[in-house]
Write an enzyme that holds these catalytic residues in place. Sequence first.
Site, PDB file in Angstrom:
ATOM      1  N   GLY A 237       0.805  -0.687   0.294  1.00 50.60           N
ATOM      2  CA  GLY A 237      -0.433   0.199  -0.333  1.00 50.60           C
ATOM      3  C   GLY A 237       0.660   1.177  -0.135  1.00 50.60           C
ATOM      4  N   ARG A 238       1.774   0.775   1.152  1.00 50.49           N
ATOM      5  CA  ARG A 238       2.842   2.322   1.210  1.00 50.49           C
ATOM      6  C   ARG A 238       3.591   3.132  -0.590  1.00 50.49           C
ATOM      7  NH1 ARG A 238       4.854   0.600   7.242  1.00 50.49           N
ATOM      8  NH2 ARG A 238       2.772   1.290   7.784  1.00 50.49           N
TER       9      ARG A 238
ATOM     10  N   GLU B 141      -2.010   5.077   5.553  1.00 53.96           N
ATOM     11  CA  GLU B 141      -0.778   4.126   5.351  1.00 53.96           C
ATOM     12  C   GLU B 141       0.284   4.175   6.041  1.00 53.96           C
ATOM     13  OE1 GLU B 141      -3.970   2.655   2.409  1.00 53.96           O
ATOM     14  OE2 GLU B 141      -1.622   1.864   2.409  1.00 53.96           O
TER      15      GLU B 141
ATOM     16  N   ARG C 180      14.312   1.852  11.986  1.00 52.33           N
ATOM     17  CA  ARG C 180      14.599   0.297  12.847  1.00 52.33           C
ATOM     18  C   ARG C 180      15.343  -0.306  11.597  1.00 52.33           C
ATOM     19  NH1 ARG C 180       8.829  -1.167  15.725  1.00 52.33           N
ATOM     20  NH2 ARG C 180       8.777   0.039  17.176  1.00 52.33           N
TER      21      ARG C 180
END
Length: 378
Positions: free
Chosen positions: A236-237, A357, A369
């Site tokens: 979705g990103r 999103e 991260r």
Amino acid sequence: MNELQVELKSQLEKFCLAKIEPHMEHDDEVEEFRMDIFTDLGNLGFCGMTIPETYGGAGLSYQDCAVALEEIAKYSVSYSVTVSVSTMVQAIINDFGTEKQKTTFLPALTAGQEIGAFCLSESSAGSDAGALKTTAKKTEGGYILNGTKMWITSGGIAKTYIVMARTGEAGSKGITAFIVRDGTPGLSFGKKEKKMGWRASPTREVIFENCFVPEENILIGEGQGFKVAMAALDKGRITIGAVAVGLSQRALDESVKYSLTRHQFNHAIFEFQGLQFMMADMACEIEASRLLVQEAARLYDSGKPNQKIASFAKLKATDTAMKVTTDAVQILGGVGYTREYPLERFMRDAKVLQIVEGTNQVQRVVIARQLKKEYQTH
Ligand code: COS
């Protein structure tokens, strides 16, 4: 772009100019979504682009899909986003569903006869999606869902909802994904949100009150829901990044065209270096965003999904859309701020791209991260 992508883009340009562009000002004003436009997009093969042909999809790559979404977004972010989210829902069913779930739910979605919606967020679980509170209690033959999902794109117009609900412990490991159909007793819709942008795309609360969902509608298994949602958002990103690139490109197109014809101080305003630098920066940032979106899509297509690059693409493309549309309004000046030109709509449509999103702050968390992991491993 390859030959197929040039063809897709040209087909969509013709369709959008004829069928979408003439309505956008009115539909933005009155907040109208036209199902016939969505179905027409489906008839042309654009509502299930990345799904295999066996289930009625077009079997295209995410790189092709990004080109198509970019083109639709040049005319309407609302329709492009509706296609993007419905595509994400289909990808969830295709990637994690059983054969029966795929044959039952995908064909109507790929055909554009139905829309899919993704239900993760809640009033107290936005960025912290793992804290969601909607419950799914085991009962004979299925689960009983209770809770309220917030800010659901296509809420009320979608027929198939992917719903993340808690079946176990607190945190991300206690979450399960379900397929819930509109019309299921106990499923209802809250108020339609009054929004700054995306006004032709309805956003509603989706409410579950003792809503029974049969066991066969569970996706993969109990406790897998958070991973299902995160894997879906990786895709979705990419597609939201593509929407942002299309919007930015249209804002640049309008800025250059306007500045070449608008005269002040006996010159087309394009000739002033202050504006040239703005437009040069816009063009450069848009191309950088497009390349990142395409790279994220290429990695995905080649079986090497990369969360970090997907987050780069979403972050860069949507921050660019906000900056470019704001600068475009500035270039048009007074008329840019009025509804005589679509630039103010583009600026309003850009804002929420930085929020949906996963906010752009969440994208930075995902990137950081990943960096930490990479540096700790090497
Ligand atoms: N694909 C597959 N699994 C993933 C994943 C991904 N992209 N990202 C995380 N996971 C897994 C992790 O591996 C972890 O599993 P293990 O414990 O078995 O290793 C589990 O999911 C939990 O991950 P994590 O500890 O990173 O979860 P956090 O609660 O810290 O959340 C963020 C991380 C903030 C990134 C996440 O909550 C998020 O993306 N929030 C934004 C939500 C969002 O986008 N909402 C918009 C809804 S649509 S408009």
